[in-house]
Design a protein around this motif. Sequence first.
Motif, PDB file in Angstrom:
ATOM      1  N   PRO A 179       0.840  -1.210   0.000  1.00  0.00           N
ATOM      2  CA  PRO A 179       0.000   0.000   0.000  1.00  0.00           C
ATOM      3  C   PRO A 179       0.866   1.247   0.000  1.00  0.00           C
ATOM      4  CG  PRO A 179       0.059  -0.979   2.192  1.00  0.00           C
ATOM      5  CD  PRO A 179       0.759  -1.947   1.270  1.00  0.00           C
ATOM      6  N   ARG A 180       0.387   2.279  -0.684  1.00  0.00           N
ATOM      7  CA  ARG A 180       1.096   3.555  -0.756  1.00  0.00           C
ATOM      8  C   ARG A 180       0.227   4.641  -0.160  1.00  0.00           C
ATOM      9  NH1 ARG A 180       6.319   2.279  -1.507  1.00  0.00           N
ATOM     10  NH2 ARG A 180       6.509   0.689  -3.129  1.00  0.00           N
ATOM     11  N   PHE A 181       0.841   5.473   0.672  1.00  0.00           N
ATOM     12  CA  PHE A 181       0.133   6.572   1.309  1.00  0.00           C
ATOM     13  C   PHE A 181       0.836   7.871   0.965  1.00  0.00           C
ATOM     14  CE2 PHE A 181      -0.776   2.844   3.793  1.00  0.00           C
ATOM     15  CZ  PHE A 181      -2.120   2.954   4.062  1.00  0.00           C
ATOM     16  N   SER A 198      -1.643  -0.963   6.881  1.00  0.00           N
ATOM     17  CA  SER A 198      -2.810  -0.529   7.643  1.00  0.00           C
ATOM     18  C   SER A 198      -4.035  -1.376   7.316  1.00  0.00           C
ATOM     19  CB  SER A 198      -3.110   0.947   7.355  1.00  0.00           C
ATOM     20  OG  SER A 198      -4.324   1.352   7.957  1.00  0.00           O
ATOM     21  N   SER A 252      -6.951  -0.242   7.017  1.00  0.00           N
ATOM     22  CA  SER A 252      -7.762   0.504   6.054  1.00  0.00           C
ATOM     23  C   SER A 252      -7.336   0.251   4.613  1.00  0.00           C
ATOM     24  CB  SER A 252      -7.688   2.004   6.360  1.00  0.00           C
ATOM     25  OG  SER A 252      -6.346   2.467   6.254  1.00  0.00           O
ATOM     26  N   ALA A 253      -6.122  -0.266   4.416  1.00  0.00           N
ATOM     27  CA  ALA A 253      -5.639  -0.529   3.050  1.00  0.00           C
ATOM     28  C   ALA A 253      -6.178  -1.837   2.500  1.00  0.00           C
ATOM     29  CB  ALA A 253      -4.117  -0.543   3.036  1.00  0.00           C
ATOM     30  N   THR A 254      -6.972  -2.559   3.301  1.00  0.00           N
ATOM     31  CA  THR A 254      -7.489  -3.860   2.864  1.00  0.00           C
ATOM     32  C   THR A 254      -9.010  -3.851   2.788  1.00  0.00           C
ATOM     33  OG1 THR A 254      -7.551  -4.682   5.146  1.00  0.00           O
ATOM     34  CG2 THR A 254      -5.535  -5.047   3.892  1.00  0.00           C
ATOM     35  N   TRP A 268       1.869  -9.028   3.350  1.00  0.00           N
ATOM     36  CA  TRP A 268       2.669  -7.810   3.267  1.00  0.00           C
ATOM     37  C   TRP A 268       3.774  -7.801   4.321  1.00  0.00           C
ATOM     38  CZ3 TRP A 268      -2.152  -4.184   2.630  1.00  0.00           C
ATOM     39  CH2 TRP A 268      -2.474  -4.090   1.265  1.00  0.00           C
TER      40      TRP A 268
END
Length: 319
Positions: free
Chosen positions: A199-201, A259, A261-263, A278
């Motif tokens: 994931p990229r934020f 996180s 929230s990334a899933t 991950w």
Amino acid sequence: MKMATFTLRERLSPHRFFRGEKATDAPITLRHRRIFIVPSRSGFGLALLLVIQWLAAINYGSNLAFILTFLLAAAAISSMLYSYRNLSGLIVTRGNASPVFAGDQALFELRLSNPDALPRYGVDVRIGNATPIRLDIPPKNTVLAPLRVRAEKRGWLELETVTISTLFPLGIFYAWSPINLKYRILVYPRPSRERLPFPRFSGARVDASAGSASDDFQGFRAYHAGDPLKRIHWKSLAKGLDPLIKQYSGGETETLRLSWSATEGTDTEARLSRLCRWVLDAEQARMRYSLDLPGIAIPAGHGASHCRKCLEALALFGS
């Protein structure tokens, strides 16, 4: 050490004969209180044969038939004592236990110690209806009984009742002892088979640029999903080879934020499975990463202890 006492009802309870006593984390010594004996199928067959032989001896008044019948009966009764002796005094303790992933085989190790000067032969150790493990235990020695149990789901996997039994020496008496040890193995979520990009934020932090002037080039490694594009060795791709990643001694890379929230868009177990993948990929790529779960925040880090801490949080999430 004070021995536990039982009422008559507790002594005759079927639960005690097949499920054993309450679980304990202390070593268990097999004594008369824990060992039970019944005739085996062969034993019942021998008993029937002896009855028929005894009736024949009475009918024909044969002293030789009486002698043979009583000799066989004496041998049978002696074998019952040897069956009990084969288990009595054995000490059962826990061995090592390593975490596993859901779907794998969990390995429970039991240590069976023989403190006496006589060997123990044909000792079977099993869980439930599984195929027993047969052991011979030399005098003054300890052997390992590896018990494998399939880990169906994440969380703590408790060891079920273990039955230690023997048919030694003649196979006409079955002696057994059900024991319960406080022994458990942590089961991590099953890693997702699909290797998705990290994931990229927008707030992702980079500790240092890869391959800076202060870093020493150390070589190449295989590409993993989510590796920074600036570290790809493009010349190997131009030659038609598998992609490689340049490694530097500085070892400072982007800090990943793994996180919950990334899933979004999947159920709980699928989300934990993806986060587990991950974590493993980030650790293999030697990247720094943090883990954010509802109510749990593990700061960024790397290394075996950090990876284990993240996997434990995923395994026990919601429990």
